[in-house]
Design an enzyme around this catalytic site. Structure first.
Site, PDB file in Angstrom:
ATOM      1  N   GLU A  80       3.699  -4.850   1.134  1.00  0.00           N
ATOM      2  CA  GLU A  80       3.079  -6.044   0.538  1.00  0.00           C
ATOM      3  C   GLU A  80       1.923  -5.692  -0.391  1.00  0.00           C
ATOM      4  OE1 GLU A  80       3.233  -5.275   3.731  1.00  0.00           O
ATOM      5  OE2 GLU A  80       4.809  -6.551   4.580  1.00  0.00           O
ATOM      6  N   SER A  81       1.715  -4.429  -0.735  1.00  0.00           N
ATOM      7  CA  SER A  81       0.757  -3.897  -1.716  1.00  0.00           C
ATOM      8  C   SER A  81      -0.049  -2.715  -1.158  1.00  0.00           C
ATOM      9  CB  SER A  81      -0.123  -4.969  -2.352  1.00  0.00           C
ATOM     10  OG  SER A  81       0.680  -5.817  -3.168  1.00  0.00           O
ATOM     11  N   SER A 113     -11.969   9.284   1.595  1.00  0.00           N
ATOM     12  CA  SER A 113     -11.256   8.303   0.782  1.00  0.00           C
ATOM     13  C   SER A 113      -9.836   8.229   1.288  1.00  0.00           C
ATOM     14  CB  SER A 113     -11.216   8.716  -0.702  1.00  0.00           C
ATOM     15  OG  SER A 113     -12.379   8.335  -1.381  1.00  0.00           O
ATOM     16  N   CYS A 169       0.672  -9.439  -0.785  1.00  0.00           N
ATOM     17  CA  CYS A 169       1.431 -10.522  -1.390  1.00  0.00           C
ATOM     18  C   CYS A 169       2.343 -11.114  -0.329  1.00  0.00           C
ATOM     19  CB  CYS A 169       2.196 -10.067  -2.627  1.00  0.00           C
ATOM     20  SG  CYS A 169       3.353  -8.745  -2.327  1.00  0.00           S
ATOM     21  N   HIS A 203     -13.216   3.785   0.888  1.00  0.00           N
ATOM     22  CA  HIS A 203     -14.062   4.895   0.449  1.00  0.00           C
ATOM     23  C   HIS A 203     -15.345   4.791   1.253  1.00  0.00           C
ATOM     24  CE1 HIS A 203     -11.232   5.406  -2.810  1.00  0.00           C
ATOM     25  NE2 HIS A 203     -11.327   4.109  -3.045  1.00  0.00           N
TER      26      HIS A 203
END
Lengths: 137, 137
Positions: free
Chosen positions: A62-63, A55, A83, A68
């Site tokens: 930008e986020s 994971s 974004c 996983h």
């Protein structure tokens, strides 16, 4: 709907299980995917599981990108949230499909942060301002 | 569709902007949300933006939680991805709604990892095995 962000959820089936179980490779692939999309990496965290699987998350200006993996099923769940108008989440998805050697692939894009809703709660925001708002990008 | 994981995307509008801009509070709220859902925290990464906003991710044994806040719009985008039958992503969502003091809230759940698809690529997997598979949980 005009939105603050784009969130793409990718399903990668029939991947190379050796790649899916290799922590260093997955971390490198995820960071390269972030750069491929035009993002700026801020930090990351990856974890190997026993007996198999990885994971990990890459936080970008930008986020984020996350992954996983289930090597035993040749499957990886990925999401790429961006974004701003410069970064293209689909470039990351295409890079990941190739790097994970996925034979089957599907994805959906969800628009996040309805601009009409956020404009209603902003004291000074307008739709065009909100549309550009992404912490310097 | 039977799936390996549940991915809930939450839209939190009309939140308390002071909370959304407080890195320590957001980090604490996200970790508490993870515990509230029954998850085991493995690691996290949080980042403050200038002039405002926080991004952060908590990686859990059952997948991850992420948040991106826009205090200037009173908005936060959250996603909670869990696998296994013990952890309930909606408990995290409810805790977050309260903690972020969101007046408006919407969410959608996406099933991740189609079990029919992963069973087809597994050498020994059956639907019931796959259904339970979540790295020890």
């Amino acid at each position: 709907m005009k939105a603050l962000g784009r969130h793409v959820l990718g399903e990668f089936y029939h991947c190379n299980p050796e790649v899916l179980n290799d922590l260093a490779k997955i971390e490198n692939i995820m960071k390269e995917a972030a750069l491929e999309s035009g993002a700026t990496i801020l930090g990351s965290f990856f974890h190997p599981f026993q007996p198999h699987g990885v994971s990990g998350v890459v936080v970008i200006a930008e986020s984020h990108l996350s992954i996983h993996t289930w090597p035993e099923y040749g499957y990886a769940a990925v999401d790429v949230f961006t974004c701003g108008k410069v970064v293209d989440p689909w470039k990351a998805l295409r890079y990941l499909k190739e790097s994970l050697q996925a034979e089957n692939f599907s994805a959906m894009e969800v628009r996040r942060g309805n601009l009409e809703e956020v404009a209603a709660v902003s004291e000074s925001g307008t739709l065009s301002q909100a549309d550009k708002a992404c912490y310097g990008f």
